[in-house]
Motif scaffolding. Structure first.
Motif, PDB file in Angstrom:
ATOM      1  N   PRO A   1       0.656  -1.304  -0.015  1.00  6.72           N
ATOM      2  CA  PRO A   1       0.060   0.040  -0.030  1.00  6.72           C
ATOM      3  C   PRO A   1       0.772   1.342   0.019  1.00  6.72           C
ATOM      4  O   PRO A   1       0.706   2.041  -0.708  1.00  6.72           O
ATOM      5  N   GLY A   2       2.008   1.246   0.809  1.00  6.77           N
ATOM      6  CA  GLY A   2       2.689   2.747   0.818  1.00  6.77           C
ATOM      7  C   GLY A   2       3.246   2.721  -0.474  1.00  6.77           C
ATOM      8  O   GLY A   2       3.642   3.794  -1.017  1.00  6.77           O
ATOM      9  N   LEU A   3       4.076   1.745  -0.816  1.00  7.38           N
ATOM     10  CA  LEU A   3       4.733   1.605  -2.303  1.00  7.38           C
ATOM     11  C   LEU A   3       3.748   2.210  -3.351  1.00  7.38           C
ATOM     12  O   LEU A   3       4.008   3.168  -4.238  1.00  7.38           O
ATOM     13  N   LEU A   4       2.692   1.779  -3.267  1.00 13.08           N
ATOM     14  CA  LEU A   4       1.578   2.280  -4.447  1.00 13.08           C
ATOM     15  C   LEU A   4       1.252   3.689  -4.355  1.00 13.08           C
ATOM     16  O   LEU A   4       1.104   4.550  -5.024  1.00 13.08           O
ATOM     17  N   PHE A   5       1.015   4.262  -2.898  1.00 11.37           N
ATOM     18  CA  PHE A   5       0.565   5.492  -2.610  1.00 11.37           C
ATOM     19  C   PHE A   5       2.054   6.665  -3.076  1.00 11.37           C
ATOM     20  O   PHE A   5       1.713   7.420  -3.976  1.00 11.37           O
ATOM     21  N   VAL A   6       3.293   5.986  -2.711  1.00  6.61           N
ATOM     22  CA  VAL A   6       4.107   7.104  -3.006  1.00  6.61           C
ATOM     23  C   VAL A   6       4.607   6.840  -4.512  1.00  6.61           C
ATOM     24  O   VAL A   6       4.972   7.884  -5.414  1.00  6.61           O
ATOM     25  N   SER A   7       4.405   5.797  -5.235  1.00  5.56           N
ATOM     26  CA  SER A   7       4.489   5.738  -6.782  1.00  5.56           C
ATOM     27  C   SER A   7       3.491   6.490  -7.535  1.00  5.56           C
ATOM     28  O   SER A   7       3.874   7.294  -8.354  1.00  5.56           O
ATOM     29  N   ILE A   8       2.386   6.476  -7.209  1.00  2.00           N
ATOM     30  CA  ILE A   8       1.332   7.417  -7.873  1.00  2.00           C
ATOM     31  C   ILE A   8       1.478   8.757  -7.473  1.00  2.00           C
ATOM     32  O   ILE A   8       1.297   9.652  -8.331  1.00  2.00           O
ATOM     33  N   TYR A   9       1.840   9.141  -5.968  1.00  2.00           N
ATOM     34  CA  TYR A   9       1.980  10.475  -5.799  1.00  2.00           C
ATOM     35  C   TYR A   9       3.308  11.167  -6.533  1.00  2.00           C
ATOM     36  O   TYR A   9       3.189  12.190  -6.861  1.00  2.00           O
ATOM     37  N   THR A  10       4.227  10.196  -6.638  1.00  3.77           N
ATOM     38  CA  THR A  10       5.436  10.757  -7.513  1.00  3.77           C
ATOM     39  C   THR A  10       5.109  11.142  -8.820  1.00  3.77           C
ATOM     40  O   THR A  10       5.792  12.161  -9.477  1.00  3.77           O
ATOM     41  N   VAL A  11       4.231  10.369  -9.576  1.00  2.00           N
ATOM     42  CA  VAL A  11       3.751  10.774 -10.842  1.00  2.00           C
ATOM     43  C   VAL A  11       2.862  11.841 -10.937  1.00  2.00           C
ATOM     44  O   VAL A  11       3.346  12.796 -11.926  1.00  2.00           O
ATOM     45  N   ASN A  12       1.856  11.849 -10.322  1.00  4.64           N
ATOM     46  CA  ASN A  12       0.853  12.855 -10.757  1.00  4.64           C
ATOM     47  C   ASN A  12       0.552  13.912  -9.504  1.00  4.64           C
ATOM     48  O   ASN A  12      -0.390  14.622  -9.533  1.00  4.64           O
ATOM     49  N   LYS A  13       1.206  13.565  -8.220  1.00  4.62           N
ATOM     50  CA  LYS A  13       0.801  14.426  -7.004  1.00  4.62           C
ATOM     51  C   LYS A  13      -0.603  14.901  -6.749  1.00  4.62           C
ATOM     52  O   LYS A  13      -0.952  15.500  -6.246  1.00  4.62           O
TER      53      LYS A  13
END
Length: 256
Positions: free
Chosen positions: A41-53
């Motif tokens: 879950p944390g990996l998915l959160f930071v991955s998506i947030y890194t791409v589109n904020k």
């Protein structure tokens, strides 16, 4: 095979103790699947947030994957305690982040939990009731017998609790400054990177301490043995009474 090549009973017992310890640690901490459920879950959160904020999309995706992990566990009729703990952790993170509008607050509940757990390990070790012993005692079928009847295991549990506490405290000492000074993506990637290595180190040290400790006292087996002994005594008494009643003198005494 010579006598020197043959494994001794002591070696076999030590191997059995290590195998039991490995199995118990695997069960207690969730094994490989538990680690995946912790990290994903944390990996998915930071991955998506890194791409589109996008805070909302990142938070919803993390919560959704946590729920999917629970559903998979339920479908496989497997234990769900690790998956459920992940859902609650992610849920609190989502609530915090949505309330404040700050994406870094997604990580704050988990960080506070880690700090609290570190203090709990250290305080209980200092108090003589190490938390790791309370957690693993039922799994080893020894409950709290290690506190009064098995000082070697109490010492091992105390060392393990100190190890967990200091490792988690060191992790907190890295993350909290980043919470204040780093941006969301930097904090997120560091947090993901620190999910598994400290955990594996703590589990390994716990295994080392317990593998060298005396074997656990199986209090459940003791209770079962006492129950069997009690039943055997009752059956013996009943049998003796029946035999006495079956004797001629016994019948006369009964009739009198």
């Amino acid at each position: 095979m010579t006598s020197l090549d043959k494994p001794t009973t002591e070696d076999t017992s030590a191997d059995d103790a290590r195998a039991v310890t490995e199995a118990a640690l695997f069960e207690a901490f969730g094994g490989v699947r538990g680690m995946v459920e912790t990290v994903l879950p944390g990996l998915l959160f930071v991955s998506i947030y890194t791409v589109n904020k996008d805070l909302h999309m990142s938070a919803i995706a993390a919560l959704a994957v946590s729920l999917v992990l629970v559903v998979v566990r339920l479908a496989m009729k497997d234990t769900v305690k690790h998956a459920f703990s992940g859902v609650f952790g992610v849920g609190f993170g989502v609530v915090f982040a949505m309330m404040t509008g700050n994406a870094k607050d997604f990580y704050l509940p988990g960080m506070l939990y880690t700090l609290g757990l570190a203090l709990a390990y250290i305080i209980t070790a200092m108090a003589g009731i190490p938390l790791i012993g309370l957690m693993l005692g039922p799994i080893f079928r020894e409950n709290l017998s290690w506190r009064t009847r098995n000082p070697g295991r109490k010492k091992a549990y105390t060392k393990a609790s100190w190890a967990w506490g200091l490792i988690l405290l060191a992790k907190s000492a890295i993350l909290f400054p980043l919470y204040w000074w780093a941006d969301t993506t930097q904090l997120g990637w560091v947090l993901v990177a620190l999910k598994i290595p400290p955990f594996l180190l703590a589990v390994y040290l716990t295994w080392v301490f317990l593998a060298k400790a005396p074997p656990p006292i199986d209090v459940f087996a003791e209770m079962e043995a006492r129950e069997r002994e009690k039943e055997e005594k009752e059956e013996k008494v009943e049998g003796e009474a029946a035999a006495a009643a079956a004797e001629p003198g016994g019948r006369h005494r009964r009739e009198d």
